[in-house]
Scaffold this active site. Structure first.
Site, PDB file in Angstrom:
ATOM      1  N   HIS A   1     -15.277   2.999 -14.889  1.00  0.00           N
ATOM      2  CA  HIS A   1     -15.145   2.323 -13.595  1.00  0.00           C
ATOM      3  C   HIS A   1     -16.411   1.571 -13.202  1.00  0.00           C
ATOM      4  CE1 HIS A   1     -14.470   2.245  -9.081  1.00  0.00           C
ATOM      5  NE2 HIS A   1     -13.334   1.742  -9.545  1.00  0.00           N
TER       6      HIS A   1
ATOM      7  N   ARG B   1     -13.937   2.689   4.991  1.00  0.00           N
ATOM      8  CA  ARG B   1     -12.745   1.880   5.245  1.00  0.00           C
ATOM      9  C   ARG B   1     -11.477   2.729   5.257  1.00  0.00           C
ATOM     10  NH1 ARG B   1     -11.846  -0.867   0.499  1.00  0.00           N
ATOM     11  NH2 ARG B   1      -9.987   0.319   0.032  1.00  0.00           N
TER      12      ARG B   1
ATOM     13  N   ASN C   1       0.826  -1.209   0.000  1.00  0.00           N
ATOM     14  CA  ASN C   1       0.000   0.000   0.000  1.00  0.00           C
ATOM     15  C   ASN C   1       0.857   1.253   0.000  1.00  0.00           C
ATOM     16  OD1 ASN C   1      -2.382  -1.454   0.121  1.00  0.00           O
ATOM     17  ND2 ASN C   1      -2.742  -1.099   2.292  1.00  0.00           N
TER      18      ASN C   1
ATOM     19  N   ARG D   1      -5.344   1.694 -12.935  1.00  0.00           N
ATOM     20  CA  ARG D   1      -3.990   1.847 -12.406  1.00  0.00           C
ATOM     21  C   ARG D   1      -3.406   0.536 -11.894  1.00  0.00           C
ATOM     22  NH1 ARG D   1      -4.120   6.530  -8.834  1.00  0.00           N
ATOM     23  NH2 ARG D   1      -3.685   7.751 -10.700  1.00  0.00           N
TER      24      ARG D   1
ATOM     25  N   TYR E   1     -12.952  -9.675  -1.092  1.00  0.00           N
ATOM     26  CA  TYR E   1     -13.539  -8.337  -1.045  1.00  0.00           C
ATOM     27  C   TYR E   1     -15.033  -8.464  -0.787  1.00  0.00           C
ATOM     28  CZ  TYR E   1      -9.414  -6.212  -3.380  1.00  0.00           C
ATOM     29  OH  TYR E   1      -8.158  -5.772  -3.701  1.00  0.00           O
TER      30      TYR E   1
ATOM     31  N   ARG F   1     -11.099  -4.337 -13.940  1.00  0.00           N
ATOM     32  CA  ARG F   1     -10.057  -5.263 -13.488  1.00  0.00           C
ATOM     33  C   ARG F   1     -10.636  -6.670 -13.546  1.00  0.00           C
ATOM     34  NH1 ARG F   1      -6.338  -1.848 -10.853  1.00  0.00           N
ATOM     35  NH2 ARG F   1      -7.283  -0.114  -9.700  1.00  0.00           N
TER      36      ARG F   1
ATOM     37  N   HIS G   1     -15.329  -3.399   0.507  1.00  0.00           N
ATOM     38  CA  HIS G   1     -15.263  -2.751  -0.804  1.00  0.00           C
ATOM     39  C   HIS G   1     -16.621  -2.292  -1.321  1.00  0.00           C
ATOM     40  CE1 HIS G   1     -14.424  -2.626  -5.260  1.00  0.00           C
ATOM     41  NE2 HIS G   1     -13.343  -2.020  -4.798  1.00  0.00           N
TER      42      HIS G   1
END
Length: 692
Positions: free
Chosen positions: A446, A575, A55, A416, A479, A386, A603
């Site tokens: 997205h 979160r 991270n 990204r 997630y 993704r 998530h």
């Protein structure tokens, strides 16, 4: 308590906001706390420790790099909390220095406990036995020596452009020249990333401890093979973190976005250095590297032991270690398909709601698999932001195209750190006959949408899946996300319009049930919050519950403050980053903020509005951040079935009663972890939600 009279609050007031970057650091401290928590299984603690480093690197590669570039350019932008760029950097690096110190204290504790469980990382070559030394020597000659390239640094050999986040050895050496004068040399050896970081040493039997020797230590033992006739003075490991943000002028590259992205990905590995991690006590080597990389002292992190903690994820794959990990329940199957029915008839009769990872992601894959072979299915449209390497989604989309169906996939090349993977998927899909759309100029796609068009009884019916998470079967196991399957004609019509708008680069229309960014989503959020405020003023039931990853957008924060001031109870489950400051008297004393960090990554994005007793619940792909509202195509969609609303209310109930993994955000920016007691039985939402 509601302020009376209402205090006027201004957007430019720095006292009502937390800093975005510093809030992120606090989030990573909460992840680190899970590594420090001895109630967690040992290898899970190690995993959390690895995540903190991963991270942190990504944060530096994008956000910190941007701040440093501003500082270099002499730009002192003010953040929401009134801090200038240089002030944010100073405070940020102080926090990161403290974090690194805590990481390595935690590492020492974990390594000691691993040793007690017969797993040992041998860091000192003096601890190797005679047989070990020969084993290491043989491994070096067989696997390592041919890969290494020693690089001397002198006027005829300039400093090499070392790859981002790779492990390297910095070495000072000396030799006697012909005039008996000592000549010092500085050199670099890259630790090969193509080899395992840790070599398991042989053991006589299964009862002996498993021992592992780091690759960099193997290389250090054999430096004389690389620098013949030289004497080693100092050796220290180091890692460079580089600016890895990709910035392209899409207006100029609209015709060839794929090629542009490929070129930019090559440049990512060569961005400017923004942080140097080097062993403590490196002294002269530290100074040489700092000067060669043109870094300031504050950009150098001194590391006491093993660098690149994320490499310790290696130990997650060790066999016979299940007792050192969480036991994850097997996900329930998705929605049931009754005998004589099809997946499409079930969706047509009732909307279906799934909660991942408690319910299997496989229902989405099954839907695509069935659609790819179903002769009644005419078209499939899908967004891919993704996806995972082991997911059959790409395979099913390709099979659908090969079976003559009209298949269109919107692949986001700018996701990204997943850009290369998405480029590979895009080419594979194109090779199968899928029509691939490479994103939209100036925006990231997205949203998570799947549309299937099927001919039934001489008419076309549409089926839609909308989700809060990516079409990624790997992350879907860890997630928390929500999936909606629906044949609702208004929602499916909206989805069809939205797909056509994206692929045609048309102007986004106002839709019936779906609210989309960048045109109408923020406007709808504000309208819904203002409605709750109006209801509170009229003494009607008013409450807001938001669950998201990050809250940054100042306009949304201001509207939440205004709602709090008129008596709306606001519960926020966030979160990560939170720029809203709760508990300000007369401003945000009706707002509670909590963060839940645990075995699953929270998530899902869920937005609840009480609406005077006629509650409205929305799921979304978007967090409340400027980038989601302005620079991305996002969707927020309603949950219409009352049974699904009730289920989401139960999810909220567990999340808001969690006193095991939850931390409460205080008005000073600190977080307090909740603990169960005799009057407050333990609630761990991430475990208890298995039954909901």
């Amino acid at each position: 308590m509601t302020a009376s009279p209402i205090e006027k609050i201004e957007l430019g007031n720095p006292n009502i906001f937390f800093n975005r970057e510093l809030s992120w650091i606090d989030f990573n401290f909460r992840v680190l706390a899970e590594a420090q928590d001895k109630m967690n299984p040992l290898l899970e603690r190690l995993k959390f420790l690895c995540i903190t480093e991963s991270n942190l690197d990504e944060f530096f590669m994008v956000r910190v790099a941007g701040l440093i570039n501003l500082k270099k350019a002499g730009v002192e932008e003010k953040s929401l909390d009134g801090k200038r760029t240089s002030e944010v950097l100073t405070e940020l690096f102080q926090k990161v220095t403290n974090m690194v110190s805590e990481q390595y204290t935690c590492l020492d504790d974990i390594l000691n406990e691993l040793k007690q469980n017969d797993i040992l990382i041998v860091q000192d070559p003096a601890d190797l036995a005679g047989d070990d030394i020969q084993f290491v020597k043989d491994y070096y000659k067989r696997e390592v020596s041919s890969i290494l390239t020693p690089l001397a640094i002198d006027p005829s050999h300039p400093f090499p452009h070392i790859l981002n986040r790779t492990l390297n050895l910095g070495i000072t050496l000396f030799s006697d020249d012909d005039k008996n004068k000592v000549k010092e040399l500085f050199a670099i050896v890259q630790v090969p990333s193509v080899l395992p970081r840790f070599l398991q040493l042989p053991r006589a039997n299964e009862s002996e401890a498993r021992r592992f020797f780091p690759l960099e230590e193997i290389i250090k033992l054999h430096l004389s093979d690389l620098f013949y006739g030289m004497n080693v003075k100092q050796i220290h490991t180091f890692k460079i973190v580089r600016d890895a943000d990709i910035s392209i002028n899409e207006e100029q590259n609209i015709g060839d976005l794929l090629t542009t992205m490929k070129n930019e990905l090559k440049n990512r590995m060569w961005g400017d250095a923004i942080r140097l991690d080097v062993h403590s006590g490196a002294g002269h080597i530290r100074d040489i590297l700092r000067d060669l990389l043109e870094l300031d002292d504050y950009q150098v992190m001194e590391i006491p032991t093993l660098l690149s903690l994320s490499d310790l994820m290696f130990f997650q794959s060790l066999k016979k270690t299940s007792h050192l990990k969480f036991s994850y329940p097997v996900p329930k199957s998705g929605f049931a398909v009754r005998k004589g029915e099809s997946i499409f008839s079930e969706i047509r009769k009732n909307d279906q709601l799934l909660h991942h990872p408690y319910e299997s992601f496989k229902s989405i894959e099954d839907m695509l698999k069935i659609a790819s072979a179903d002769p009644k299915v005419l078209a499939i449209k899908m967004t891919l932001y993704r996806t995972s390497g082991d997911s059959p989604i790409v395979q099913y989309l390709g099979e659908a195209a090969e079976n003559g169906k009209q298949v269109t996939v919107l692949v986001e090349l700018k996701a990204r750190f997943d850009e290369e993977r998405n480029i590979r998927w895009a080419k594979k899909l194109e090779d199968s006959g899928v029509h691939v759309v490479y994103g939209v100029v100036g925006l990231k796609i997205h949203c998570k949408m799947l549309l299937i068009v099927r001919r039934e009884d001489d008419k076309l019916n549409r089926y839609v899946h909308l989700g809060t998470g990516n079409y990624n079967s790997t992350t879907a196991r860890f997630y928390t996300d929500l999936s909606l399957f629906t044949a609702n004609p208004e929602i499916t019509e909206d989805a069809a319009i939205l797909f056509n708008t994206i692929t045609s680069s048309g102007k986004m229309p106002r839709l019936s049930k779906i609210h989309a960014a960048p045109t109408f989503l923020k406007e709808e959020f504000i309208r819904l919050i203002e409605r709750e405020s109006k209801n509170a003023l009229e003494k009607r039931d008013a409450r807001i519950i938001f669950k998201m990853n990050s809250l940054v957008d100042p306009d949304i924060i201001m509207k939440l403050y205004e709602a709090s001031q008129v008596g709306v109870k606001v519960d926020l489950i966030i979160r990560g980053i939170c720029c809203l400051r709760p508990g300000i008297p007369g401003v945000s004393d009706n707002i509670n903020v909590r963060s839940i960090i645990g075995r699953y990554l929270e998530h899902s994005r869920i937005y609840y509005f009480q609406n005077a007793g006629k509650s409205e619940v929305y799921l979304a792909s978007a967090d409340c951040m400027p980038r989601n509202f302005q620079r991305r195509i996002e969707v927020m969609f309603p949950i219409l079935a009352e049974k699904h609303k009730k289920r989401i209310n139960k999810i909220f109930d567990y999340l808001l009663r969690d006193n095991t993994q939850a931390r409460i955000l205080n008005s000073d920016g600190s977080y307090t972890r909740l603990m169960p007691d005799d009057d407050d039985p333990a609630v761990n939402s991430q475990i208890d939600l298995v039954e909901v």
